[in-house]
Design an enzyme around this catalytic site. Structure first.
Site, PDB file in Angstrom:
ATOM      1  N   VAL A  80       0.855  -1.189   0.000  1.00  0.00           N
ATOM      2  CA  VAL A  80       0.000   0.000   0.000  1.00  0.00           C
ATOM      3  C   VAL A  80       0.887   1.234   0.000  1.00  0.00           C
ATOM      4  CG1 VAL A  80      -1.768   1.312   1.251  1.00  0.00           C
ATOM      5  CG2 VAL A  80      -1.827  -1.199   1.270  1.00  0.00           C
ATOM      6  N   ALA A 125       4.539   4.113   2.808  1.00  0.00           N
ATOM      7  CA  ALA A 125       4.070   2.869   2.195  1.00  0.00           C
ATOM      8  C   ALA A 125       4.304   1.728   3.177  1.00  0.00           C
ATOM      9  CB  ALA A 125       4.805   2.598   0.889  1.00  0.00           C
ATOM     10  N   LYS A 126       3.698   0.603   2.924  1.00  0.00           N
ATOM     11  CA  LYS A 126       3.944  -0.581   3.747  1.00  0.00           C
ATOM     12  C   LYS A 126       3.506  -1.797   2.960  1.00  0.00           C
ATOM     13  CE  LYS A 126       5.197  -1.493   8.114  1.00  0.00           C
ATOM     14  NZ  LYS A 126       5.961  -0.611   9.027  1.00  0.00           N
ATOM     15  N   GLY A 127       4.091  -2.933   3.291  1.00  0.00           N
ATOM     16  CA  GLY A 127       3.692  -4.164   2.624  1.00  0.00           C
ATOM     17  C   GLY A 127       3.644  -5.308   3.613  1.00  0.00           C
ATOM     18  N   ASP A 166      10.564  -5.196   8.453  1.00  0.00           N
ATOM     19  CA  ASP A 166       9.590  -4.924   9.516  1.00  0.00           C
ATOM     20  C   ASP A 166       9.442  -6.255  10.274  1.00  0.00           C
ATOM     21  OD1 ASP A 166       7.648  -2.568  10.288  1.00  0.00           O
ATOM     22  OD2 ASP A 166       6.422  -4.350  10.433  1.00  0.00           O
TER      23      ASP A 166
END
Ligand code: GLU
Length: 436
Positions: A80, A125-127, A166
């Site tokens: 995202v 952003a992050k996934g 992460d």
């Protein structure tokens, strides 16, 4: 016979589609509440606040891999990009069995706020992949990482969106991601991810950066409230890359780490745990459980342990209305993203417990990610001392600015950080304008 068209349902610019609406218990709902709290402080920029309530782009990918036993397994993956007004998307990738789209949306939004708070030139952003990576072999983990990277390859890149480690991802996972992206694009692109091994374009000090940032803002805040670090009692939840390093740095500064909790259990030692020995134990056994010389206690007692500083450094939603009233600490430093629910935030505020919010407290990781990316672009690598000195300077300056905004507006440090960050994001948004 003609039919008059039925009136179209009213559409307003502010109607959020159902998947963007607050699920009050979940991280995205919490994030939306945080945006609502900051809106009155945004002045004319509140015209753009809706931008913050909608991710710019959200990609869901199927990640099929062949398991070692010959069967095919499918995992669901996400990337995202919440906002790119201030620069490319930036934020980690987590592998966890509880990952959902709404969680990744919230984490991506918190990255936008965090990156703006420390003023690194990124959006957010992050996934993630919904998987328990502990159940995969090394080969399966590699195949899953590579397939996921290929699938999100259409939106990531060194100038587009830069993933990083992460929860449950590390240097090895970043090396596979870098390699997969590079093989697909035809040239070695070290700048596509950060948190890489030092020999592959990684940065010295990156692994310790989040914990070092937690320690740095903790010391700054302690000075403001007259809390002496020497002799202070510390309780840490999560003893990995963030909590472990923060605990080590506090212990080196003369504090006592009196309680540690992780997925394996909770241990306490009033006289202080031997942190280097505990780190070695966790490296060998995977958890703090069974550490010699410490007392094992029931997990729920962790929250009421007598301490001065509490560092949640695991997952979201840990400090809740159910345990916030029992917390003894004078200060909570959020090493994790989203560890405190809004109700708990209010309870801690009423009880005069100072909360250093994630969006500033754990920004050290992405700050050194930024240094790594800059070093990769210039192919010129800095010394560890230089990196740590720059990290500490950025963290202190950012924290000082947030502290002043909190005092001036009589708001919490979380709302103050949101004020500083959201103004930066929305100012960039306004200056860029709408196009096409
Ligand atoms: N995953 C880390 C965070 O939540 C680091 C992100 C990055 O370095 O891009 O801040």
């Amino acid at each position: 016979m003609s039919h008059a068209p039925s009136p179209a349902p009213a559409v307003t610019a502010h109607t959020l589609p159902s998947y963007l609406q607050a699920d009050n218990l979940g991280p995205w709902g919490i994030y939306l509440q945080q945006v609502d709290r900051v809106t009155p402080y945004l002045g004319h920029l509140s015209r753009w606040v809706e931008t913050l309530k909608r991710p710019k782009r959200a990609l869901i990918v199927d990640v099929p891999i062949e398991l070692d036993n010959g069967t095919v397994a499918h995992f669901e993956g996400y990337r995202v990009q919440h906002n790119t007004s201030r620069g490319p998307g930036k934020g980690g990738v987590r592998f966890h069995q509880d990952v959902t789209l709404s969680e990744v949306m919230a984490l991506s939004a918190w990255m936008s706020v965090k990156n703006a708070a420390v003023n690194v030139p990124y959006g957010g952003a992050k996934g993630g992949i919904r998987v328990d990576p502990k159940k995969l072999s090394m080969g399966e983990l590699e195949r899953m990482t590579r397939r996921y990277t290929s699938e999100i390859g259409i939106i990531i890149g060194p100038t587009k969106d830069i993933p990083a480690p992460d929860v449950n991802t590390n240097e090895q996972v970043m090396a596979w991601m870098m390699d997969t992206y590079s093989m697909n694009s035809g040239s070695t692109a070290t700048g596509v991810v950060t948190g890489k091994p030092v020999d592959l374009g990684g940065s010295l000090g990156r692994r310790e950066a989040t914990g070092r940032g937690v320690f740095t803002v903790g010391v700054e805040a302690a000075n403001h409230i007259g809390l002496e670090i020497k002799g202070a009692r510390i309780a840490v939840q999560g003893f990995g890359n963030v909590g472990g390093i923060a605990g080590k740095l506090f212990a080196e500064a003369g504090a006592r780490v009196v309680a540690v909790q992780d997925h394996g259990g909770t241990i306490v030692r009033e006289a202080g745990l031997d942190v280097p020995a505990l780190l070695a134990h966790v490296r060998e056994t995977g958890s703090v459980a069974g550490f010699p010389g410490a007392e094992k206690v029931a997990d729920d007692t962790f929250w009421g342990v007598p301490c001065d500083i509490l560092i949640p450094a695991a997952l979201e939603g840990q400090i809740t209305a159910a345990n916030a009233g029992r917390i003894q600490a004078r200060m909570v430093i959020e090493g994790a993203n989203g560890p405190t629910t809004p109700e708990a935030d209010d309870i801690l505020h009423e009880r005069n417990v100072l909360v250093l919010p994630d969006v500033i407290a754990n920004a050290g990781g992405v700050t050194v990610s930024y240094f790594e990316w800059v070093q990769d672009f210039s192919s010129f690598f800095w010394s560890e001392d230089e990196i740590n000195a720059r990290l500490v300077r950025i963290m202190k300056e950012a924290f000082g600015a947030v502290w002043n905004v909190a005092q001036d507006n009589k708001v919490s440090l979380r709302t103050a950080t949101f004020i500083v960050a959201c103004k930066r994001i929305l100012h960039a948004r306004e200056m860029r304008g709408l196009y096409p």
